[in-house]
Design an enzyme around this catalytic site. Structure first.
Site, PDB file in Angstrom:
ATOM      1  N   HIS A   7      -4.140  -2.852   2.563  1.00 22.42           N
ATOM      2  CA  HIS A   7      -3.611  -2.400   3.843  1.00 22.42           C
ATOM      3  C   HIS A   7      -3.236  -3.608   4.708  1.00 22.42           C
ATOM      4  O   HIS A   7      -2.149  -3.672   5.290  1.00 22.42           O
ATOM      5  CB  HIS A   7      -4.682  -1.551   4.535  1.00 22.42           C
ATOM      6  CG  HIS A   7      -4.169  -0.654   5.609  1.00 22.42           C
ATOM      7  ND1 HIS A   7      -4.057  -1.055   6.914  1.00 22.42           N
ATOM      8  CD2 HIS A   7      -3.745   0.632   5.579  1.00 22.42           C
ATOM      9  CE1 HIS A   7      -3.594  -0.056   7.643  1.00 22.42           C
ATOM     10  NE2 HIS A   7      -3.386   0.983   6.858  1.00 22.42           N
ATOM     11  N   ASP A  40      -7.756  -5.937  10.066  1.00 16.33           N
ATOM     12  CA  ASP A  40      -6.451  -5.314   9.846  1.00 16.33           C
ATOM     13  C   ASP A  40      -5.749  -5.017  11.174  1.00 16.33           C
ATOM     14  O   ASP A  40      -4.554  -5.263  11.330  1.00 16.33           O
ATOM     15  CB  ASP A  40      -6.635  -4.029   9.046  1.00 16.33           C
ATOM     16  CG  ASP A  40      -5.317  -3.328   8.780  1.00 16.33           C
ATOM     17  OD1 ASP A  40      -4.454  -3.921   8.117  1.00 16.33           O
ATOM     18  OD2 ASP A  40      -5.142  -2.198   9.258  1.00 16.33           O
ATOM     19  N   GLN A  41      -6.514  -4.513  12.136  1.00 21.82           N
ATOM     20  CA  GLN A  41      -5.926  -4.144  13.424  1.00 21.82           C
ATOM     21  C   GLN A  41      -5.506  -5.357  14.250  1.00 21.82           C
ATOM     22  O   GLN A  41      -4.640  -5.251  15.122  1.00 21.82           O
ATOM     23  CB  GLN A  41      -6.929  -3.303  14.226  1.00 21.82           C
ATOM     24  CG  GLN A  41      -7.396  -2.046  13.532  1.00 21.82           C
ATOM     25  CD  GLN A  41      -6.267  -1.077  13.232  1.00 21.82           C
ATOM     26  OE1 GLN A  41      -5.440  -0.806  14.082  1.00 21.82           O
ATOM     27  NE2 GLN A  41      -6.228  -0.566  12.017  1.00 21.82           N
ATOM     28  N   GLU A  45       0.815  -1.207   0.000  1.00 21.91           N
ATOM     29  CA  GLU A  45       0.000   0.000   0.000  1.00 21.91           C
ATOM     30  C   GLU A  45       0.854   1.264   0.000  1.00 21.91           C
ATOM     31  O   GLU A  45       0.441   2.308  -0.485  1.00 21.91           O
ATOM     32  CB  GLU A  45      -0.923  -0.005   1.218  1.00 21.91           C
ATOM     33  CG  GLU A  45      -1.929   1.115   1.216  1.00 21.91           C
ATOM     34  CD  GLU A  45      -2.542   1.342   2.587  1.00 21.91           C
ATOM     35  OE1 GLU A  45      -3.662   1.849   2.645  1.00 21.91           O
ATOM     36  OE2 GLU A  45      -1.882   1.033   3.593  1.00 21.91           O
ATOM     37  N   LEU A  65     -11.335  -4.191  11.769  1.00 22.41           N
ATOM     38  CA  LEU A  65     -10.808  -4.910  12.922  1.00 22.41           C
ATOM     39  C   LEU A  65      -9.842  -6.000  12.469  1.00 22.41           C
ATOM     40  O   LEU A  65      -8.836  -6.251  13.128  1.00 22.41           O
ATOM     41  CB  LEU A  65     -11.945  -5.523  13.744  1.00 22.41           C
ATOM     42  CG  LEU A  65     -11.517  -6.299  14.994  1.00 22.41           C
ATOM     43  CD1 LEU A  65     -10.723  -5.421  15.954  1.00 22.41           C
ATOM     44  CD2 LEU A  65     -12.727  -6.907  15.706  1.00 22.41           C
ATOM     45  N   GLN A 124      -1.696   3.341  18.765  1.00 18.79           N
ATOM     46  CA  GLN A 124      -1.442   1.945  18.409  1.00 18.79           C
ATOM     47  C   GLN A 124       0.040   1.671  18.167  1.00 18.79           C
ATOM     48  O   GLN A 124       0.486   0.539  18.283  1.00 18.79           O
ATOM     49  CB  GLN A 124      -2.266   1.557  17.188  1.00 18.79           C
ATOM     50  CG  GLN A 124      -3.743   1.403  17.534  1.00 18.79           C
ATOM     51  CD  GLN A 124      -4.569   0.915  16.369  1.00 18.79           C
ATOM     52  OE1 GLN A 124      -4.265   1.206  15.214  1.00 18.79           O
ATOM     53  NE2 GLN A 124      -5.637   0.189  16.653  1.00 18.79           N
TER      54      GLN A 124
END
Length: 342
Positions: free
Chosen positions: A309, A287-288, A12, A285, A102
């Site tokens: 991503h 991705d996180q 990305e 979520l 984060q």
């Protein structure tokens, strides 16, 4: 010193490469050299938000750095000992405070004492996970893995004014536990429609809620309209579905000139795609969760088609942790995310 080179132009080519690399550099004590930072963005290099991420990471571990300035596309970062403490990080723009958080959250959770961080900047900009997603979706998932935090909001910061202020206390976590199971929502799962507004006519929130109920048939959903404190006008529509294991939040941030119905219909579309996929974890979520999943050393979940991503994030994790996150397609829009050793 031996620096591991991380190419910020990979995948990305955005800020996630930098943030994940910083987090894992601190946790593994591996010095890194990040080149081509945000190379695929209209304004490449470190903007205020990304610069704040680096400066926050530097403070948390007394890192030796080079090239850390606005606009820089190349930095060196050599971490030292992680230290708990009271920190204050201010972006100075409407840039995302949650992304700054984060960068250091999982790092400070490994410290021996609690840490408290005050953040100032943007909380809801429509281009990154909002503070509401962070508080009601991401943090509860982390809590089930052993990372416990307390969050207090003083003021929200909507784009473009910013000006938000909030505080997070992070408690020590000896071992990050794998999330045993992510259950998809059942047909009768609890649903909620939440709207945050500031300096907008009262009919905006009501129109968003009525549109959602009309198109999703959420007539029995819990609805709340909250007038929040913020220096600028703002509108956040959040549709929440609670499964047996976690919350899924679909949020659309209103923009000047965009009708309330259009804001609502965009959120409706997100929910419809998710519920039709039979996935357990929605895209944001998913991705996180990749980084805590990798740090826990075990875990899997079903989600919709992974974003670029997520795929980029997985590659950075593989480079620094030597574990591979695989994405296996199960159906038209259903994928299995799993962790394996490399």
């Amino acid at each position: 010193m031996n620096y591991l080179i991380i190419d910020g132009a990979q995948g990305e080519g955005g800020g996630q490469v930098l943030r994940t690399a910083l987090t894992l550099s601190m946790l593994t004590k591996q010095a890194i050299e990040v080149v081509n930072i945000r190379a695929k963005r209209k304004k490449p290099g470190l903007l205020r938000q990304h610069l704040t991420c680096v400066l926050a990471a530097q403070q948390v571990c007394d890192a030796e750095t080079a090239g850390v300035e606005l606009g820089s596309n190349h930095i060196r970062f050599a971490p030292k000992q992680i230290k708990a403490g009271d920190y204050h990080f201010a972006i100075g723009t409407a840039g995302s405070t949650t992304l700054v958080c984060q960068t250091v959250l999982l790092v400070l959770a490994t410290a021996k004492q609690p840490s408290t961080i005050t953040f100032e900047g943007g909380t809801h900009n429509g281009m990154s996970p909002s503070l509401c997603f962070f508080e009601h979706c991401y943090l509860p998932a982390l809590a089930k893995m052993g990372v416990h935090c307390e969050l207090t909001v003083t003021k929200y910061g909507f784009y473009p004014a910013g000006g938000g202020k909030w505080q997070l206390t992070i408690y020590p976590c000896e071992t990050l536990k794998p999330f045993a199971h992510f259950a998809p929502p059942t047909k009768d799962a609890k649903k909620a429609i939440k709207v945050l507004v500031n300096k907008l006519p009262g009919h905006v929130a009501k129109r968003e809620i009525s549109t959602v109920k009309q198109y999703l048939d959420w007539t029995g959903a819990e609805t709340t309209i909250t007038q929040v404190e913020s220096i600028g006008a703002g509108n956040s529509l959040q549709l929440q579905i609670t499964s047996d294991t976690h919350n899924s939040i679909f949020e659309v941030i209103g923009q000047h000139g965009i009708a309330a119905q259009k804001v609502a219909l965009k959120a409706v579309e997100q929910v419809t795609q998710f519920t039709q996929s039979a996935a357990a974890v929605e895209e944001q979520l998913a991705d996180q969760l990749l980084l805590p999943l990798a740090l826990a050393g075990k875990g899997e979940f079903k989600t919709s088609e992974p974003s670029l991503h997520s795929l980029t994030n997985a590659e950075v994790i593989k480079t620094l942790l030597h574990v591979e996150i695989t994405f296996t397609q199960l159906d038209d829009n259903l994928w299995q995310v799993s962790l394996t050793d490399t």
